[in-house]
Design a protein around this motif. Structure first.
Motif, PDB file in Angstrom:
ATOM      1  N   ALA A   1      45.156  38.432  12.660  1.00 60.30           N
ATOM      2  CA  ALA A   1      45.109  37.910  14.108  1.00 60.30           C
ATOM      3  C   ALA A   1      46.135  38.478  14.750  1.00 60.30           C
ATOM      4  O   ALA A   1      46.325  38.598  16.299  1.00 60.30           O
ATOM      5  CB  ALA A   1      44.683  36.659  14.451  1.00 60.30           C
TER       6      ALA A   1
ATOM      7  N   GLY B   1      48.167  40.747  16.835  1.00 58.45           N
ATOM      8  CA  GLY B   1      48.080  41.956  17.126  1.00 58.45           C
ATOM      9  C   GLY B   1      49.045  42.945  17.572  1.00 58.45           C
ATOM     10  O   GLY B   1      48.562  44.060  17.887  1.00 58.45           O
ATOM     11  N   ASP B   2      50.185  42.309  17.484  1.00 60.92           N
ATOM     12  CA  ASP B   2      51.297  43.458  17.991  1.00 60.92           C
ATOM     13  C   ASP B   2      52.714  43.114  16.774  1.00 60.92           C
ATOM     14  O   ASP B   2      52.535  42.163  16.270  1.00 60.92           O
ATOM     15  CB  ASP B   2      51.723  43.462  19.188  1.00 60.92           C
TER      16      ASP B   2
ATOM     17  N   LEU C   1      49.389  48.344  12.113  1.00 63.27           N
ATOM     18  CA  LEU C   1      49.871  48.359  13.743  1.00 63.27           C
ATOM     19  C   LEU C   1      50.476  49.652  14.261  1.00 63.27           C
ATOM     20  O   LEU C   1      50.250  50.107  15.292  1.00 63.27           O
ATOM     21  CB  LEU C   1      50.526  46.906  14.151  1.00 63.27           C
TER      22      LEU C   1
END
Ligand code: PHE
Length: 357
Positions: free
Chosen positions: A25, A27-28, A86
Motif C-alpha cells: 500500500a 504508494g511512493d 515505484l
C-alpha cells in the motif's frame, strides 16, 4: 506493528501478512521508507522480534529465530522489489507526460510577407538608389508653411483646393496651423533649407487627403518624392531619369510621355505617362490603359526659381527637377488591381496573393 519475541511462528505469519499488505500500500518512495523504518529499521518491529529471541525458552528460540530471519530476508527482497516497482511507475508516467506522437502531421508555420505597397515602394526606391538618389524621410504631421506656403500655395489661393486637407486642432506656438501632409513635397523645402547642392533625394512616405474614397482614391496613400538640384539640371535630365525608372519598373521597352500640367511649385509642370505594358498599344478593351495607350504615373516639373531662392539657392546658378508619384497607383498598374481600397482593408485573401512575389 508491534511484535515481540514471545510471538510464535504462527503469530509471525499473520504479522508478515500485515507487513506485506502495508508495503504493497506504500504508494511512493517516502511511504516505502517509512515502512522500512517501522519494520526493518533499528527500532523496527521485526528487529524487535530478533532482539527478543534470547529471552525465549530454548525450545522456541530455534524455530522462531529461523522463521524471523527468513522473514527478514524475504521482506528485504520485497522492499527492493517495491522500490523498483515505484521507480518504474514514476518513469513510465514521466514518459507518458512528455510523449511526442511522431505520427501526427506537423503544424505548418505561416510565414508573413511584405505588403504589396511595401514591395512596390522598395522597388521604386531601389531604382532611384541605383541612379544615385539618397532616401530620406520627413514628418507626416506637417506645418502649413512647408506643405503649402513655401511651395507657392498661399493661404486662400485656389490651388489649395487641389489638396483637401486634414487639419489638426493643435498648433505650434499659436501661429502655424498643423496638418497631415497632403503630399511629400514639403520635404523638398525642409531638405533644401538644410543642405547645399548638389541635391539628389527620394522621399517615401504616407500622405493624407480629406476626400471621399472610391476605386482610385484613399484618404491615406504612399508617395515617393524625387528632387535633384545642381548646376545645369534640365528637363532632359528629368525625362531621362523617369524613363530609366519606368523601364526598371514596367519593362525595358517602355517609353515615357510628358504632357503639360500645373503645380504651383514647378515651372514648367508636367504629367508623366508610360506607354501601356499590357497591350500592343491603345487596344480598345485593354483593362490597364482602357484604350488610351498611356498610363499616367506621376506629376513632375522643374523646381520653381522662387522655391530655390527662398531656400537660399541662387536660381541663376542652380536648377532642379522634382517629381511625385503615388505608390499605390503604380502597384495597381503593375498587378492589375482595380480598387485602391483593397490595399488597406486587411483582407488576407487579397494580401496572400502577393506573398513570395
Ligand atoms: N506633390 C504633387 C502631388 O502630390 C506631385 C508633384 C511633386 C508634382 C513634385 C510636381 C513635382 O500632387
Amino acid at each position: 506493528m508491534t511484535a515481540d519475541a514471545s510471538d510464535s511462528p504462527a503469530d509471525l505469519d499473520s504479522l508478515a501478512r500485515e507487513w506485506r499488505a502495508a508495503l504493497a500500500a506504500a504508494g511512493d518512495e517516502e511511504a516505502v521508507e517509512e515502512w522500512r523504518r517501522s519494520v526493518l529499521g533499528r527500532s523496527g518491529a521485526l528487529t524487535g522480534v530478533l532482539r527478543g529471541l534470547s529471552a525465549l525458552p530454548a525450545d522456541q528460540r530455534r524455530a522462531t529465530g529461523q522463521a524471523a530471519n527468513a522473514l527478514k530476508r524475504d521482506l528485504e527482497a520485497d522492499l527492493e522489489a517495491r522500490q523498483e516497482e515505484l521507480r518504474a511507475a514514476a518513469l513510465a508516467s514521466q514518459l507518458a507526460e512528455g510523449a511526442v506522437d511522431v505520427t501526427l502531421p506537423g503544424r505548418r508555420r505561416r510565414r508573413g510577407g511584405l505588403h504589396p505597397v511595401t514591395q512596390t515602394l522598395q522597388e521604386i526606391l531601389d531604382a532611384f538608389t541605383r541612379m544615385g538618389f539618397a532616401t530620406v524621410e520627413g514628418p507626416e504631421v506637417e506645418l502649413d508653411d512647408y506643405n503649402f506656403t513655401r511651395l507657392r500655395i498661399p493661404e486662400d489661393h485656389p490651388a489649395r483646393d487641389m489638396w483637401d486637407t486634414f487639419w489638426l486642432d493643435e498648433d505650434v506656438d499659436g501661429e502655424q496651423p498643423l496638418l497631415l501632409r497632403t503630399h511629400t513635397s514639403p520635404m523638398q523645402i525642409r531638405y533644401l533649407d538644410a543642405h547645399e547642392p548638389p541635391v539628389r533625394i527620394a522621399v517615401p512616405g504616407r500622405c493624407y487627403r480629406y476626400e471621399a474614397t472610391d476605386a482610385t482614391h484613399e484618404w491615406m496613400m504612399t508617395q515617393v518624392e524625387l528632387l535633384a538640384v545642381d548646376e545645369g539640371v534640365s528637363l532632359a535630365d528629368l525625362k531621362g531619369t523617369l524613363l530609366e525608372f519606368a523601364r526598371q519598373l514596367f519593362g525595358v521597352e517602355r517609353r515615357v510621355l510628358l504632357r503639360h500640367s500645373y503645380f504651383p511649385f514647378v515651372e514648367p509642370g508636367v504629367e508623366v505617362a508610360v506607354d501601356c505594358f499590357a497591350c500592343p498599344g491603345a487596344e480598345t478593351g485593354c483593362a490597364v490603359c482602357r484604350g488610351s495607350g498611356w498610363l499616367e504615373i506621376l506629376g513632375a516639373g522643374m523646381v520653381h526659381p522662387e522655391v530655390l531662392a527662398a531656400s537660399g539657392y541662387d536660381p541663376g546658378r542652380y536648377t532642379g527637377f522634382a517629381a511625385g508619384m503615388g505608390v499605390e497607383r503604380i502597384a495597381m498598374l503593375r498587378h492589375g488591381i482595380e480598387d485602391i481600397r483593397y490595399f488597406y482593408s486587411n483582407d488576407l485573401r487579397f494580401l496572400r496573393q502577393f506573398q513570395g512575389v
